[in-house]
Design a protein around this motif. Structure first.
Motif, PDB file in Angstrom:
ATOM      1  N   VAL A  44      47.758  48.916  24.841  1.00  0.00           N
ATOM      2  CA  VAL A  44      48.634  49.978  24.329  1.00  0.00           C
ATOM      3  C   VAL A  44      48.382  50.202  22.843  1.00  0.00           C
ATOM      4  O   VAL A  44      48.323  51.349  22.370  1.00  0.00           O
ATOM      5  CB  VAL A  44      50.108  49.628  24.595  1.00  0.00           C
ATOM      6  N   ALA A  45      48.227  49.092  22.089  1.00  0.00           N
ATOM      7  CA  ALA A  45      47.981  49.234  20.650  1.00  0.00           C
ATOM      8  C   ALA A  45      46.669  49.957  20.385  1.00  0.00           C
ATOM      9  O   ALA A  45      46.597  50.846  19.524  1.00  0.00           O
ATOM     10  CB  ALA A  45      47.973  47.854  19.992  1.00  0.00           C
ATOM     11  N   ILE A  46      45.605  49.620  21.115  1.00  0.00           N
ATOM     12  CA  ILE A  46      44.320  50.285  20.927  1.00  0.00           C
ATOM     13  C   ILE A  46      44.407  51.745  21.352  1.00  0.00           C
ATOM     14  O   ILE A  46      43.845  52.639  20.708  1.00  0.00           O
ATOM     15  CB  ILE A  46      43.227  49.557  21.717  1.00  0.00           C
ATOM     16  N   ARG A  47      45.135  52.003  22.432  1.00  0.00           N
ATOM     17  CA  ARG A  47      45.281  53.378  22.902  1.00  0.00           C
ATOM     18  C   ARG A  47      45.997  54.242  21.875  1.00  0.00           C
ATOM     19  O   ARG A  47      45.572  55.369  21.576  1.00  0.00           O
ATOM     20  CB  ARG A  47      46.058  53.386  24.220  1.00  0.00           C
TER      21      ARG A  47
ATOM     22  N   LEU B 171      37.445  47.481  30.514  1.00  0.00           N
ATOM     23  CA  LEU B 171      37.262  46.103  30.959  1.00  0.00           C
ATOM     24  C   LEU B 171      37.222  45.125  29.798  1.00  0.00           C
ATOM     25  O   LEU B 171      37.450  43.926  29.973  1.00  0.00           O
ATOM     26  CB  LEU B 171      35.981  45.980  31.795  1.00  0.00           C
ATOM     27  N   PHE B 172      36.933  45.633  28.610  1.00  0.00           N
ATOM     28  CA  PHE B 172      36.921  44.756  27.437  1.00  0.00           C
ATOM     29  C   PHE B 172      38.326  44.276  27.070  1.00  0.00           C
ATOM     30  O   PHE B 172      38.459  43.372  26.240  1.00  0.00           O
ATOM     31  CB  PHE B 172      36.285  45.467  26.243  1.00  0.00           C
ATOM     32  N   VAL B 173      39.350  44.858  27.668  1.00  0.00           N
ATOM     33  CA  VAL B 173      40.711  44.359  27.441  1.00  0.00           C
ATOM     34  C   VAL B 173      40.819  42.913  27.900  1.00  0.00           C
ATOM     35  O   VAL B 173      41.488  42.087  27.256  1.00  0.00           O
ATOM     36  CB  VAL B 173      41.739  45.244  28.183  1.00  0.00           C
ATOM     37  N   VAL B 174      40.164  42.585  29.004  1.00  0.00           N
ATOM     38  CA  VAL B 174      40.227  41.222  29.537  1.00  0.00           C
ATOM     39  C   VAL B 174      39.636  40.234  28.535  1.00  0.00           C
ATOM     40  O   VAL B 174      40.234  39.187  28.240  1.00  0.00           O
ATOM     41  CB  VAL B 174      39.479  41.134  30.881  1.00  0.00           C
ATOM     42  N   VAL B 175      38.461  40.549  28.005  1.00  0.00           N
ATOM     43  CA  VAL B 175      37.799  39.642  27.064  1.00  0.00           C
ATOM     44  C   VAL B 175      38.637  39.477  25.803  1.00  0.00           C
ATOM     45  O   VAL B 175      38.834  38.359  25.301  1.00  0.00           O
ATOM     46  CB  VAL B 175      36.392  40.159  26.716  1.00  0.00           C
TER      47      VAL B 175
ATOM     48  N   ALA C  72      43.843  45.806  35.216  1.00  0.00           N
ATOM     49  CA  ALA C  72      44.735  46.885  35.641  1.00  0.00           C
ATOM     50  C   ALA C  72      45.097  47.807  34.475  1.00  0.00           C
ATOM     51  O   ALA C  72      44.975  49.037  34.583  1.00  0.00           O
ATOM     52  CB  ALA C  72      45.999  46.296  36.272  1.00  0.00           C
ATOM     53  N   ILE C  73      45.519  47.231  33.356  1.00  0.00           N
ATOM     54  CA  ILE C  73      45.925  48.069  32.232  1.00  0.00           C
ATOM     55  C   ILE C  73      44.714  48.728  31.583  1.00  0.00           C
ATOM     56  O   ILE C  73      44.800  49.865  31.081  1.00  0.00           O
ATOM     57  CB  ILE C  73      46.721  47.242  31.190  1.00  0.00           C
ATOM     58  N   GLY C  74      43.568  48.069  31.607  1.00  0.00           N
ATOM     59  CA  GLY C  74      42.355  48.678  31.058  1.00  0.00           C
ATOM     60  C   GLY C  74      41.909  49.881  31.864  1.00  0.00           C
ATOM     61  O   GLY C  74      41.502  50.906  31.303  1.00  0.00           O
ATOM     62  N   ALA C  75      42.013  49.759  33.202  1.00  0.00           N
ATOM     63  CA  ALA C  75      41.642  50.884  34.061  1.00  0.00           C
ATOM     64  C   ALA C  75      42.649  52.019  33.954  1.00  0.00           C
ATOM     65  O   ALA C  75      42.298  53.196  34.145  1.00  0.00           O
ATOM     66  CB  ALA C  75      41.538  50.406  35.512  1.00  0.00           C
ATOM     67  N   LEU C  76      43.893  51.686  33.652  1.00  0.00           N
ATOM     68  CA  LEU C  76      44.933  52.707  33.563  1.00  0.00           C
ATOM     69  C   LEU C  76      44.824  53.543  32.290  1.00  0.00           C
ATOM     70  O   LEU C  76      45.032  54.771  32.317  1.00  0.00           O
ATOM     71  CB  LEU C  76      46.312  52.042  33.634  1.00  0.00           C
ATOM     72  N   LEU C  77      44.478  52.897  31.198  1.00  0.00           N
ATOM     73  CA  LEU C  77      44.497  53.586  29.909  1.00  0.00           C
ATOM     74  C   LEU C  77      43.126  54.023  29.403  1.00  0.00           C
ATOM     75  O   LEU C  77      43.034  54.888  28.518  1.00  0.00           O
ATOM     76  CB  LEU C  77      45.150  52.693  28.847  1.00  0.00           C
ATOM     77  N   PHE C  78      42.046  53.431  29.949  1.00  0.00           N
ATOM     78  CA  PHE C  78      40.718  53.737  29.438  1.00  0.00           C
ATOM     79  C   PHE C  78      39.743  53.919  30.602  1.00  0.00           C
ATOM     80  O   PHE C  78      40.000  53.476  31.721  1.00  0.00           O
ATOM     81  CB  PHE C  78      40.217  52.597  28.529  1.00  0.00           C
ATOM     82  N   PRO C  79      38.623  54.538  30.342  1.00  0.00           N
ATOM     83  CA  PRO C  79      37.588  54.607  31.388  1.00  0.00           C
ATOM     84  C   PRO C  79      36.964  53.227  31.595  1.00  0.00           C
ATOM     85  O   PRO C  79      36.929  52.408  30.671  1.00  0.00           O
ATOM     86  CB  PRO C  79      36.579  55.603  30.810  1.00  0.00           C
ATOM     87  N   ILE C  80      36.504  52.974  32.791  1.00  0.00           N
ATOM     88  CA  ILE C  80      35.826  51.718  33.074  1.00  0.00           C
ATOM     89  C   ILE C  80      34.460  52.029  33.676  1.00  0.00           C
ATOM     90  O   ILE C  80      34.251  53.088  34.280  1.00  0.00           O
ATOM     91  CB  ILE C  80      36.634  50.820  34.031  1.00  0.00           C
TER      92      ILE C  80
END
Length: 303
Positions: free
Chosen positions: A69-72, A93-97, A167-175
């Protein structure tokens, strides 16, 4: 002439009868002795039904959510940020890392400290430890069950970060295909597999701390004290790991390889850190498991 009954003597003196009775009594004890798997399942069920456990998992799940959310918000507002975090806008997917890098040094050890510190001290504090030892399970088996419960929480906590991060990475950003540290790219399916390997790495990394917490938990009947001491040990180990004057000590600290999971994001995967980390954590489990057993074996159970 004496009869055969006279030669055998009184019924109570028949050694064969004693042996048969011993076998029967041994069979009764063995029948009543609980198996390990049901005890572990019961421990895991009780652990994950506690509101405190669910609250800690929810707090861990918030880490990737807050990062995403902060990055978005910063990217939509034109704000900048570190180059590493900037990759999230191109691939969620980089949200996970990122979440793993943030959670591993502080948030995950904090939750593990609570769970591991509560293993024995929590039962003693609630007055249920003596009841658990009434069953012929044995103190060693009880310690093993408690440790396996804490180890399960390690795995679930790491998996929570991965699942919520994806899940949140796919919701807010392209994967899409992820760019590895070595420069190559891998498809999403392989990326998920590598993320699971990272989760296994992080879970193994926390086993040494779990063993330390189990040992500390046998030293006191105050669960809050055991939790605080376990978290303090984790923080102290990380501080010592940052002091160059103590470089000789660094390879022996259980925190030494905590962030080594980055090697899983190379092509080919470098398993050296994984093996070194597993060996180090196994040493801590063996040493502090033995200390916990020695302490618990001689401990007077008053509650």
């Amino acid at each position: 002439m004496s009869s055969s009954d006279d030669r055998r003597g009184p019924p109570g003196d028949d050694p064969r009868g004693d042996r048969r009775g011993a076998r029967v009594e041994t069979g009764v004890v063995q029948a009543r002795r609980p198996r390990l798997a049901p005890l572990v399942w019961s421990e895991i069920t009780v652990l994950f039904r506690r509101r405190r456990t669910l609250a800690m998992l929810a707090a861990v799940a918030l880490i990737p959510i807050l990062i995403a959310v902060a990055i978005r918000l910063s990217s939509s507002g034109g704000g900048g940020g570190p180059a590493f975090l900037g990759q999230i806008t191109d691939n969620g997917l980089f949200v996970v890392v990122t979440a793993m890098v943030v959670a591993t040094p502080l948030f995950l050890p904090l939750t593990i400290g609570v769970v591991a510190g509560d293993t024995i001290a929590g039962e003693a504090g609630h007055g249920t430890l003596r009841y658990l030892l009434i069953a012929p399970a044995g103190r060693a088996k009880l310690l093993l069950v408690k440790f396996l419960g804490a180890a399960t929480f390690c795995a679930v906590a790491a998996l929570t970060v991965i699942v919520v991060g994806i899940a949140i990475g796919a919701l807010l950003f392209p994967i899409g295909p992820i760019t590895l540290l070595s420069g190559g790219t891998i498809p999403v399916s392989e990326t998920v597999g590598r993320f699971l390997a990272i989760g296994a790495y992080v879970a193994i990394s926390l086993l040494g701390l779990s063993a330390v917490g189990l040992f500390i938990s046998t030293l006191t009947d105050v669960p809050v004290g055991a939790m605080a001491a376990t978290v303090t040990v984790s923080v102290a180990a990380q501080i010592l790991g940052q002091l160059p004057q103590l470089s000789w000590l660094h390879p022996w600290l259980f925190t030494e390889h905590w962030l080594g999971f980055a090697d899983i994001l190379r092509d080919p995967i470098s398993w050296q850190s994984f093996g070194d980390n597993a060996l180090l954590q196994a040493g801590y489990v063996a040493v502090f498991g033995a200390l916990a057993y020695g302490r618990f074996l001689t401990k007077d159970i008053l509650s």
